[in-house]
Design a protein around this motif. Structure first.
Motif, PDB file in Angstrom:
ATOM      1  N   UNK A 320      14.690  42.812  20.172  1.00 35.76           N
ATOM      2  CA  UNK A 320      15.587  43.324  19.216  1.00 35.76           C
ATOM      3  C   UNK A 320      16.958  42.649  19.413  1.00 35.76           C
ATOM      4  N   UNK A 321      17.608  43.005  20.757  1.00 33.86           N
ATOM      5  CA  UNK A 321      18.779  42.459  20.967  1.00 33.86           C
ATOM      6  C   UNK A 321      18.843  40.620  20.836  1.00 33.86           C
ATOM      7  N   UNK A 322      17.851  40.183  21.194  1.00 34.10           N
ATOM      8  CA  UNK A 322      17.591  38.796  21.219  1.00 34.10           C
ATOM      9  C   UNK A 322      17.535  38.218  19.741  1.00 34.10           C
ATOM     10  N   UNK A 323      16.813  38.859  19.048  1.00 34.86           N
ATOM     11  CA  UNK A 323      16.942  38.130  17.618  1.00 34.86           C
ATOM     12  C   UNK A 323      18.096  38.605  17.044  1.00 34.86           C
ATOM     13  N   UNK A 324      18.779  40.011  16.927  1.00 33.42           N
ATOM     14  CA  UNK A 324      20.056  39.997  16.417  1.00 33.42           C
ATOM     15  C   UNK A 324      20.979  39.309  16.613  1.00 33.42           C
ATOM     16  N   UNK A 328      23.405  37.356  14.263  1.00 34.69           N
ATOM     17  CA  UNK A 328      24.742  37.448  14.151  1.00 34.69           C
ATOM     18  C   UNK A 328      25.599  36.336  14.477  1.00 34.69           C
ATOM     19  N   UNK A 329      25.225  35.563  15.257  1.00 30.89           N
ATOM     20  CA  UNK A 329      25.978  34.473  15.729  1.00 30.89           C
ATOM     21  C   UNK A 329      25.943  33.534  14.702  1.00 30.89           C
ATOM     22  N   UNK A 330      25.192  33.460  13.685  1.00 35.03           N
ATOM     23  CA  UNK A 330      25.144  32.383  12.600  1.00 35.03           C
ATOM     24  C   UNK A 330      25.809  33.075  11.327  1.00 35.03           C
ATOM     25  N   UNK A 331      26.071  34.274  11.382  1.00 40.47           N
ATOM     26  CA  UNK A 331      26.526  34.843  10.029  1.00 40.47           C
ATOM     27  C   UNK A 331      27.847  34.276   9.680  1.00 40.47           C
ATOM     28  N   UNK A 451      20.239  28.541   7.565  1.00 43.30           N
ATOM     29  CA  UNK A 451      18.826  28.832   8.279  1.00 43.30           C
ATOM     30  C   UNK A 451      19.115  29.079   9.728  1.00 43.30           C
ATOM     31  N   UNK A 452      18.394  29.826  10.194  1.00 42.36           N
ATOM     32  CA  UNK A 452      18.175  30.460  11.697  1.00 42.36           C
ATOM     33  C   UNK A 452      17.021  30.101  12.248  1.00 42.36           C
ATOM     34  N   UNK A 453      16.618  29.388  13.042  1.00 45.30           N
ATOM     35  CA  UNK A 453      15.448  29.017  13.660  1.00 45.30           C
ATOM     36  C   UNK A 453      15.362  30.067  14.961  1.00 45.30           C
ATOM     37  N   UNK A 454      13.926  30.397  15.268  1.00 45.12           N
ATOM     38  CA  UNK A 454      13.596  31.262  16.310  1.00 45.12           C
ATOM     39  C   UNK A 454      13.951  31.014  17.712  1.00 45.12           C
ATOM     40  N   UNK A 455      14.463  29.433  17.894  1.00 42.13           N
ATOM     41  CA  UNK A 455      14.633  29.345  19.248  1.00 42.13           C
ATOM     42  C   UNK A 455      15.845  29.824  19.843  1.00 42.13           C
ATOM     43  N   UNK A 456      16.869  30.400  19.204  1.00 42.55           N
ATOM     44  CA  UNK A 456      18.066  31.057  19.723  1.00 42.55           C
ATOM     45  C   UNK A 456      17.524  32.513  20.120  1.00 42.55           C
ATOM     46  N   UNK A 457      16.638  33.172  19.099  1.00 45.28           N
ATOM     47  CA  UNK A 457      15.914  34.271  19.663  1.00 45.28           C
ATOM     48  C   UNK A 457      15.154  34.106  21.024  1.00 45.28           C
ATOM     49  N   UNK A 458      14.406  33.273  20.976  1.00 48.47           N
ATOM     50  CA  UNK A 458      13.557  32.948  22.136  1.00 48.47           C
ATOM     51  C   UNK A 458      14.314  32.974  23.285  1.00 48.47           C
TER      52      UNK A 458
END
Ligand code: NAP
Length: 491
Positions: A320-324, A328-331, A451-458
């Protein structure tokens, strides 16, 4: 503590090919190489051994023992004896010929046993029979059907009073290869960099040296790993081992092919495991094994991180924290999730986690999922709306979050989102990070979306895991680079 040796097994069809691989293995940092004479046509022992750049183990396994040698026993003996006369450091032989090799040189004679289908019931008896041949080193290579099979090998290694190699072939046996030294094993085998493995489950030399740092693993090395099934594709070992290495921590992180988390955790925590990542399909089932679960993970019903703290198993959800954080960093400046119209596609483990995280952050949520009932159920839990997957084109969200596995390698041509939905200004997040640019993200970019890739979340979810386990700040950039390198290497 004696350092475990790393031996590159060489599979080559002729002498010249074997010499080329041996030269490269020497440059790449192997301690020794295994020359499989039985896999070469007309092996030239003199050419292989004279001027060799590394110590060698010479093996000529007959067909009846699982090798490729079709010649007579006398011819096989002649090859091994010649290798000994030329100063080979080790020769590997089946128990019946070990006594016939005495007196031909100073090589350490390895008596070996292989089981390509499973594991013998009485492993210590097999070990005793090999020791009785008078060999200098005993090698047992069996096949692991389940990860728990490694435990019997570790116990054998701990009790052995002659130099012993005890390995399990197959993906479930990887642990025995990486942790061989931790339990006192004499050496471990690897495949050459970019080359063919001589046995199922052999990792490449560079992974053993640089990712797992096998030479540095000792009895006190803290153990971590990802519990998953399948696990071979996981990028977590590259990411976490790079982080341990960066901050100089005596720790190693392993891919753990687990069928049943309860039996695995109960039997492996006593070996020195301090924490686990948990992923598909165990994120829900693992809850039942834990002593404590943080409230958010309890509400979601999924744990992706386990910390072993004072003997207690504590569960967290860092998705949760990782994805959000990555979203948020990209908004754009001044835009927040609070009040935003968000469309969440997927109601699996990650979809559930994000549904709770997004509603907690104040987003107005709509959930779509292939199994509509699952979307409805989740929507009811978090106070969201549910829509069928084929109604996506009617929606006009500010933020679209794709959390299904659609578009993931190897099915890179697929997307669950109709192109008509994509419009300038829409923020599109895709949880899939392999490939880095999914079809959805490519189309979204073409349509002018942010666009936001899943890498940042990972990387974020991994960094939080690292911090929970070690209490130290995670070296995020090093972790990100380690994942990127793997992704580029695989592409
Ligand atoms: P999961 O629990 O197995 O859920 C899978 C989801 O994908 C379900 O919603 C499922 O729908 C849907 N789905 C699967 N195949 C589909 C298809 N052909 N068409 C439409 N929907 C389909 O898996 P998860 O843990 O939520 O993970 C989902 C994805 O997120 C994976 O690709 C995973 O790698 C990725 N992920 C990324 C990160 C990261 O750090 N970036 C973290 C976690 C997960 P049904 O309910 O109808 O089966």
């Amino acid at each position: 503590m004696r350092r475990v040796l790393i031996c590159v097994s060489i599979v080559a069809s002729d002498t010249a090919g074997a010499i080329a691989i041996m030269q490269q293995a020497a440059k790449d940092g192997a301690d020794l190489v295994e020359l499989r004479l039985d896999l070469m046509s007309k092996p030239d022992v003199d050419a292989l051994l004279v001027g060799r750049p590394l110590p060698v183990m010479v093996t000529c396994r007959p067909v009846h023992a699982g090798g490729g040698y079709k010649g007579s026993k006398e011819e096989r003996l002649a090859l091994l004896r010649r290798a000994m006369e030329l100063g080979a450091e080790y020769v590997d032989a089946e128990p019946d010929i070990v006594p016939l090799l005495r007196g031909y040189g100073s090589a350490q004679v390895v008596a070996s046993y292989h089981d390509f289908n499973g594991m013998p019931e009485d492993l210590p008896a097999v070990h005793r029979a090999l020791v009785a041949t008078g060999a200098d080193v005993v090698k047992i290579a069996v096949s692991a059907r389940r990860i728990e099979d490694n435990l019997r090998l570790f116990s054998l290694l701990r009790q052995a009073d002659v130099p012993t190699i005890a390995l399990a072939m197959g993906e479930a046996g990887l642990l025995s290869r990486v942790l061989q030294g931790r339990f006192g094993g004499h050496l471990t085998f690897t495949a050459p960099n970019g080359g063919q493995a001589a046995a199922p489950g052999q990792p490449e030399l560079r992974d053993m040296l640089e990712m797992y740092r096998v030479h540095d693993i000792g009895p006190d090395t803290a153990l971590y790993g990802v519990i998953a099934n399948p696990v071979g594709h996981s990028l977590s070992p590259a990411m976490h081992n790079a982080a341990f290495r960066e901050i100089g921590l005596d720790a190693v992180y392993l891919p753990l092919l687990v069928e049943e988390p309860r039996s695995f955790i109960q039997s492996f925590v006593p070996l020195g495991f301090r924490g686990f990542s948990v992923t598909i399909p165990h994120k829900q089932a693992v809850l039942a094994v834990l002593d404590e679960v943080e409230p958010l993970a309890q509400r979601i019903g999924a744990v992706n991180t386990v910390v072993v703290r004072d003997g207690r198993l504590c569960g967290y959800n860092t998705d949760v924290a990782g994805a959000l954080r990555s979203i948020e960093e990209t908004l754009p400046a001044g835009v927040s999730l609070d009040g935003m119209n968000a469309l969440l596609i997927g109601a699996g483990g990650l979809g559930r986690a994000l549904a709770f995280g997004l509603t907690d952050a104040g987003a107005r949520l709509t959930i779509a999922n292939r199994s509509f009932e699952r979307a409805q159920q989740l929507a009811a839990e978090v106070g969201a709306e549910a829509v069928p997957l084929d109604r996506l084109a009617d929606l006009k969200p500010d933020l679209l979050l794709q959390t299904t596995s659609v578009g993931m390698s190897p099915n890179v041509g697929e997307s669950v989102v109709p192109y008509e939905m994509l419009r300038p200004g829409l923020i599109v997040y895709d949880a899939v990070y392999n490939p880095l640019q999914t079809r959805l993200l490519r189309e979204a970019e073409q349509a002018g979306c942010l666009t936001i890739s899943g890498l940042g979340h990972f990387v974020n979810q991994g960094a939080r895991q690292f911090e929970l386990w070690t209490g130290r700040p995670a070296p995020r950039e090093v972790m990100r680079q380690a994942v990127l390198q793997r992704l580029i290497h695989r592409a």
